[in-house]
Design a protein around this motif. Sequence first.
Motif, short mmCIF file in Angstrom:
data_model
loop_
_atom_site.label_atom_id
_atom_site.label_comp_id
_atom_site.label_asym_id
_atom_site.label_seq_id
_atom_site.Cartn_x
_atom_site.Cartn_y
_atom_site.Cartn_z
N LEU A 171 12.25 5.41 82.99
CA LEU A 171 12.73 4.89 84.26
C LEU A 171 12.91 3.37 84.23
CD1 LEU A 171 10.62 6.99 86.78
CD2 LEU A 171 13.11 7.05 86.50
N ILE A 172 12.18 2.70 83.34
CA ILE A 172 12.32 1.25 83.22
C ILE A 172 13.73 0.90 82.77
CG2 ILE A 172 11.42 -0.80 82.05
CD1 ILE A 172 8.78 0.81 81.69
N VAL A 173 14.28 1.69 81.86
CA VAL A 173 15.63 1.46 81.38
C VAL A 173 16.65 1.74 82.47
CG1 VAL A 173 17.37 2.19 79.69
CG2 VAL A 173 14.97 1.99 79.01
N THR A 174 16.44 2.82 83.22
CA THR A 174 17.41 3.18 84.26
C THR A 174 17.48 2.13 85.36
OG1 THR A 174 15.81 4.45 85.59
CG2 THR A 174 16.95 5.62 83.81
N ALA A 175 16.37 1.47 85.61
CA ALA A 175 16.37 0.43 86.64
C ALA A 175 17.31 -0.70 86.25
CB ALA A 175 14.95 -0.10 86.85
N ALA A 176 17.33 -1.05 84.98
CA ALA A 176 18.24 -2.10 84.52
C ALA A 176 19.69 -1.66 84.67
CB ALA A 176 17.93 -2.43 83.06
N LEU A 177 19.98 -0.38 84.39
CA LEU A 177 21.34 0.13 84.51
C LEU A 177 21.81 0.10 85.96
CD1 LEU A 177 21.08 3.22 82.12
CD2 LEU A 177 22.37 1.12 81.70
N ALA A 178 20.89 0.40 86.89
CA ALA A 178 21.25 0.51 88.30
C ALA A 178 21.52 -0.85 88.94
CB ALA A 178 20.15 1.24 89.06
N ALA B 208 28.06 0.33 84.95
CA ALA B 208 26.82 0.70 84.26
C ALA B 208 27.10 1.74 83.18
CB ALA B 208 25.81 1.25 85.27
N LEU B 209 28.00 2.69 83.46
CA LEU B 209 28.34 3.71 82.47
C LEU B 209 28.96 3.06 81.24
CD1 LEU B 209 30.08 7.12 83.23
CD2 LEU B 209 30.46 5.87 81.12
N VAL B 210 29.90 2.15 81.44
CA VAL B 210 30.54 1.46 80.31
C VAL B 210 29.51 0.63 79.54
CG1 VAL B 210 32.24 -0.27 79.66
CG2 VAL B 210 32.81 1.42 81.40
N ALA B 211 28.63 -0.07 80.27
CA ALA B 211 27.60 -0.88 79.62
C ALA B 211 26.64 0.00 78.82
CB ALA B 211 26.84 -1.69 80.66
N TRP B 212 26.29 1.16 79.39
CA TRP B 212 25.40 2.11 78.72
C TRP B 212 26.01 2.61 77.42
CZ3 TRP B 212 20.75 3.78 78.05
CH2 TRP B 212 20.45 5.10 77.74
N MET B 213 27.31 2.95 77.45
CA MET B 213 27.98 3.41 76.25
C MET B 213 28.11 2.29 75.22
SD MET B 213 28.57 6.63 76.44
CE MET B 213 26.90 6.59 77.11
N ALA B 214 28.45 1.09 75.67
CA ALA B 214 28.61 -0.04 74.76
C ALA B 214 27.29 -0.40 74.08
CB ALA B 214 29.15 -1.26 75.51
N THR B 215 26.21 -0.40 74.84
CA THR B 215 24.89 -0.68 74.28
C THR B 215 24.47 0.40 73.31
OG1 THR B 215 24.23 -1.83 76.31
CG2 THR B 215 22.47 -1.12 74.83
N GLY B 216 24.67 1.64 73.71
CA GLY B 216 24.27 2.75 72.86
C GLY B 216 25.01 2.78 71.54
N TRP C 70 32.19 13.36 72.55
CA TRP C 70 31.51 14.18 73.54
C TRP C 70 30.51 13.34 74.34
CZ3 TRP C 70 33.27 18.74 74.85
CH2 TRP C 70 33.91 19.56 73.91
N ASN C 71 29.71 12.56 73.63
CA ASN C 71 28.67 11.77 74.27
C ASN C 71 29.26 10.71 75.20
OD1 ASN C 71 25.61 10.93 74.15
ND2 ASN C 71 26.76 9.03 73.91
N THR C 72 30.33 10.07 74.76
CA THR C 72 30.95 9.01 75.55
C THR C 72 31.56 9.57 76.83
OG1 THR C 72 31.47 7.80 73.52
CG2 THR C 72 32.65 7.15 75.50
#
Length: 404
Positions: free
Chosen positions: A105-112, A119-127, A156-158
């Motif tokens: 949940l600590i990670v999700t707070a940063a995304l939110a 956030a979705l684009v940032a999540w994919m770029a970071t991953g 698929w993941n993206t």
Amino acid sequence: MSIMRIATIATGQNLQRLIYLAICGLICTYIGVLGISILIGSWLFDENGRPLATDFIAFWGAGKLVLQGHAADAYNWDLHKSISTAESGATFDGYFSWQYPPTFLIVTAALALLSYPAALVAWMATGITLYAAAIRLIGNTRVAILAAMAWPPVLWNTVVGQNGFITAALLGAAIASIEKRPALAGLCFGLLTYKPQFGLMIPLALIAGGFWRVIGWAAVSTTVMIMLSIGLFGAEIWSDFFDAAAKVNGTILVDGRADFSKLQSLYGFVRALGWNWTLAWTAQGLLIAVLSAGIIWIWRQKVAFDVKAAALATVTILASPYAFIYDFVALAIPLAFLGKSGFSAKECAVVIFAGILLVSGPSEHLATAFLSALLVLGLVVGRAWQAFPTLGFAGWSAQRELKP
């Protein structure tokens, strides 16, 4: 040098160029598919410019609840859906449930902190950056990284905004660091506990290999994260997590409301064929027993570490009854370890076929990702056979025709 030898070398070089072009072509295709999907309103935004809900909304919605001081509500499906739709503007039927440990949940707070699409684009770029870094840590070649980017589950993941990149990055970095960087390996294994279903084989390998420092660091990092989550959210949230996990298991593994054919495990395959959960669990249990015996055996042998690493990465995925197509991004990890010494023409054919299975899945009639993992396991077994000629195993040719 004989004419035959020259012809063999020329053929190998041409095949290398062909594979390199195919890899680049696949990457360009993925980018094109995503671009076209945005233009036609089937990814990120619909045709009216409203955000489209994907699996990622489960992470983002949980993060919003954390920021509002109601972290435990992430495990309440109705409250989670309510905040997700209200804050993102995306609407959807059913639920995108949150069932991960409170440590995540600590990670999700940063995304939110970002809007849902950003956030979705940032999540994919970071991953994908962390995924590439892990492949570099393993193979340290441009071709290895490009091949990992072309691996079919990447698309698929993206598309669904899932966590396959993070899982693959942590698994790859952890295994690659076992021998020389035990603290880093332990930290990554500890972080990987956000997907507890992938933790069945890892302790067995580490104990069999005598990597006690890695085990110690993993225990410390896991404990610190648990204590941090308790300090931030309270101890009761772990009870909410276990209740939610049990509910999800009942919904997906027992009732099959997510469609058994989407589960890319032996358990899911057996259930998709129409058999009951007793037979499915028996089959999965037997597989886990065989994989456990195999991983303990190979990690006790004096074989090349890359073979051991590839074996561990592969069985980590195969042993889990709960695995979806996006989780098989991590199947690039064993291929990266095996690819360090190059692939023979036969092995290349196996890798290509494994990739084709992943492109064609998930299928209603076949657990294509599971079969792909079995093919990769076959490559690992072939390499292990080569290491034990005295046992009478007939391995494939030790001469590698293609090197990264």
